[in-house]
Design a protein around this motif. Structure first.
Motif, PDB file in Angstrom:
ATOM      1  N   ARG A 242       0.635  -1.158   0.418  1.00 63.08           N
ATOM      2  CA  ARG A 242      -0.100   0.340  -0.603  1.00 63.08           C
ATOM      3  C   ARG A 242       0.782   1.328   0.233  1.00 63.08           C
ATOM      4  O   ARG A 242       0.369   2.131   0.696  1.00 63.08           O
ATOM      5  N   GLY A 243       1.801   1.185  -0.592  1.00 65.78           N
ATOM      6  CA  GLY A 243       3.097   2.344  -1.120  1.00 65.78           C
ATOM      7  C   GLY A 243       3.961   2.338  -1.981  1.00 65.78           C
ATOM      8  O   GLY A 243       3.661   1.288  -2.225  1.00 65.78           O
ATOM      9  N   ILE A 244       4.810   3.184  -1.871  1.00 69.47           N
ATOM     10  CA  ILE A 244       5.925   3.226  -2.782  1.00 69.47           C
ATOM     11  C   ILE A 244       7.159   3.096  -2.129  1.00 69.47           C
ATOM     12  O   ILE A 244       7.073   3.743  -1.110  1.00 69.47           O
ATOM     13  N   GLY A 245       8.523   2.059  -2.504  1.00 69.38           N
ATOM     14  CA  GLY A 245       9.265   2.610  -1.835  1.00 69.38           C
ATOM     15  C   GLY A 245       9.194   1.971  -0.778  1.00 69.38           C
ATOM     16  O   GLY A 245      10.213   2.422   0.333  1.00 69.38           O
ATOM     17  N   PRO A 246       8.555   0.158  -0.110  1.00 67.65           N
ATOM     18  CA  PRO A 246       8.684   0.142   1.255  1.00 67.65           C
ATOM     19  C   PRO A 246      10.247  -0.781   1.566  1.00 67.65           C
ATOM     20  O   PRO A 246      11.112  -1.622   0.739  1.00 67.65           O
TER      21      PRO A 246
END
Length: 355
Positions: A152-156
C-alpha cells in the motif's frame, strides 16, 4: 568415533531426533551483517556481551536479517535492490536455501517471521514502478512462496510484526530507477506507515503532513503495547531541521519528536536505525552521517544523545541498547553513557536484529 552429525542422523532415522534450537548455534541474541578486512561479507551471531557466536560467509553485502523464533535459521537479506536472501542454518553454518524474488521484483533489505515461525514476510518492490509488495512464504521443510500482497505504498523498506499478529510496513515513498538506487520522484514523495492484518488487509494508515512529504519513513520498532516508533530520512533541502522520529498508536495521530535545534542539525537529516530500549521506556535513533545516537521518551521528549563515529546498528539490550559502528565497535548505550563491549575486525553494516 560417532560424530554429532552421525548421532543426529541415527536418531532421526529412529524417529526420535532431539529438537535443534538456537542453543546449538551458541545461543546468540542478535544477527548482524558485516564486511570483513579482506573485503568478504558475512553474517554473524552476537550474544548480549558482544561476543561472536557464529560466522557464515555471504556472497555480497548484506543488510538485515530475520531469525526464526525457534529453529536456528536466519534469513539474511542482500542490500536493496536485492536479488537474493539466504536461508542459513546457524548451527552448522550451511546455506540451506537461496530465495529469489519473482521476476521484475527486488527484495528491499528487510523481512520477518511470524510469531509461530510458520510464515516469512519479505519486503519487496516492483522494478518498473517501485510499487511495494509483501512476499508471503510458508515455512515447512524449506521456505516456499505462497503469494504476495501490496504494501500500500511506494518503496517499502522495513516491516515488523505487531502484538496482534498483524504487520506494520514502512513505505518510504521513494521511487527508484532501473538500478534500484537512483531516486526519481523526490518532488512527489508520499511516504506512509501502513498496518496490515496477517492476510494483507489494511487496518490503518498514517500519512505525514505535506510539508514533511520528503521525510522517507524507513525503519521501525514496536513496543509490547503496540506503539510503533518510525525512523525517517530527509530527502529535501540539506540543512533543514526536520523530525526524524515518529511515534504512533493505531487510531491516534502520530507524535513527531522535536529535539533541540542543534541536535536536529547534528543528525544531518538521516536516521539509519531505531530501537526500543531493553526496559521499554525509550527509543533510540542513530545517524552514521552525523555520528550520533539520540534518545527519546515514549512521549517523544528528547532525553539526550551520545557521539560515536559511523554508528548505525541498534537493538534492544537488557542494559539499554546495543549499538554497532562501521569501525567494528560493539557498544552498550546505558542512557547517555557508552560502555564498550568489544571490537571486531569488521565494518558492521546498518542493522542489528534481535532474536
Amino acid at each position: 568415533m560417532t560424530t554429532r552429525r552421525g548421532f543426529l542422523a541415527g536418531l532421526l532415522a529412529a524417529g526420535s531426533a532431539p529438537a535443534i534450537g538456537w542453543a546449538d548455534a551458541g545461543s546468540p541474541s542478535y544477527l548482524a551483517a558485516a564486511r570483513e578486512a579482506d573485503g568478504a561479507f558475512a553474517l554473524f551471531g552476537l550474544d548480549t556481551g558482544g561476543n561472536l557466536t557464529f560466522r557464515v560467509p555471504m556472497p555480497a553485502r548484506g543488510h538485515a536479517g530475520a531469525g526464526h523464533p525457534a529453529r536456528p535459521l536466519a534469513v539474511a537479506f542482500a542490500r536493496r535492490p536485492g536479488a537474493f536472501a539466504l536461508v542459513i542454518d546457524c548451527a552448522d553454518g550451511l546455506v540451506r536455501q537461496r530465495l529469489t524474488p519473482p521476476a521484475g521484483q527486488s527484495f528491499n533489505g528487510h523481512g520477518s517471521f511470524s510469531a509461530d515461525g510458520t510464515r516469512l514476510y519479505t519486503v519487496e518492490q516492483r522494478d518498473e514502478d517501485s510499487a511495494g509488495v509483501i512476499g508471503l512464504w510458508a515455512m515447512e521443510r524449506e521456505l516456499t512462496r505462497i503469494g504476495e500482497v501490496p504494501s500500500r505504498g511506494i518503496g517499502p523498506h522495513d516491516l515488523r510484526l505487531m502484538p496482534d499478529g498483524g504487520l506494520v510496513v514502512a513505505n518510504g515513498g521513494i521511487a527508484t530507477g532501473a538500478d534500484g538506487r537512483e531516486k526519481t520522484n523526490l518532488g512527489e514523495m508520499q511516504p506512509n506507515l501502513t498496518y496490515l492484518d496477517a492476510e494483507g488487509r489494511v487496518q490503518d494508515q498514517v500519512i505525514l503532513d505535506p510539508d514533511l512529504a520528503q521525510c522517507s519513513i524507513r525503519h521501525l520498532a514496536v513496543a509490547p503495547d503496540g506503539q510503533v516508533g518510525f525512523a525517517m530520512q530527509w530527502e529535501g533541502a540539506p540543512g533543514t531541521p526536520v523530525p526524524l522520529l515518529g511515534l504512533h498508536l493505531r487510531g491516534e495521530a502520530p507524535v513527531l519528536a522535536d529535539p533541540p535545534l542543534a541536535e536536529a542539525l547534528a543528525m544531518w537529516g538521516y536516521a539509519g536505525s531505531i530501537a526500543l530500549s531493553g526496559d521499554g521506556r525509550s527509543y533510540s535513533i542513530s545517524s552514521p552521517r552525523g555520528g550520533r545516537v539520540q534518545r527519546f521518551g515514549r512521549n517523544g521528549a528528547f532525553l539526550g544523545s551520545v557521539a560515536r563515529a559511523d554508528v548505525c546498528g541498534l537493538a534492544a539490550h537488557p542494559g539499554g541498547c546495543l549499538a554497532t559502528d562501521g569501525l567494528g565497535g560493539l557498544l552498550l548505550l546505558e542512557g547517555d553513557r557508552v560502555r564498550p563491549l568489544g571490537s571486531a575486525p569488521v565494518a558492521w553494516d546498518n542493522h542489528i536484529v534481535a532474536l
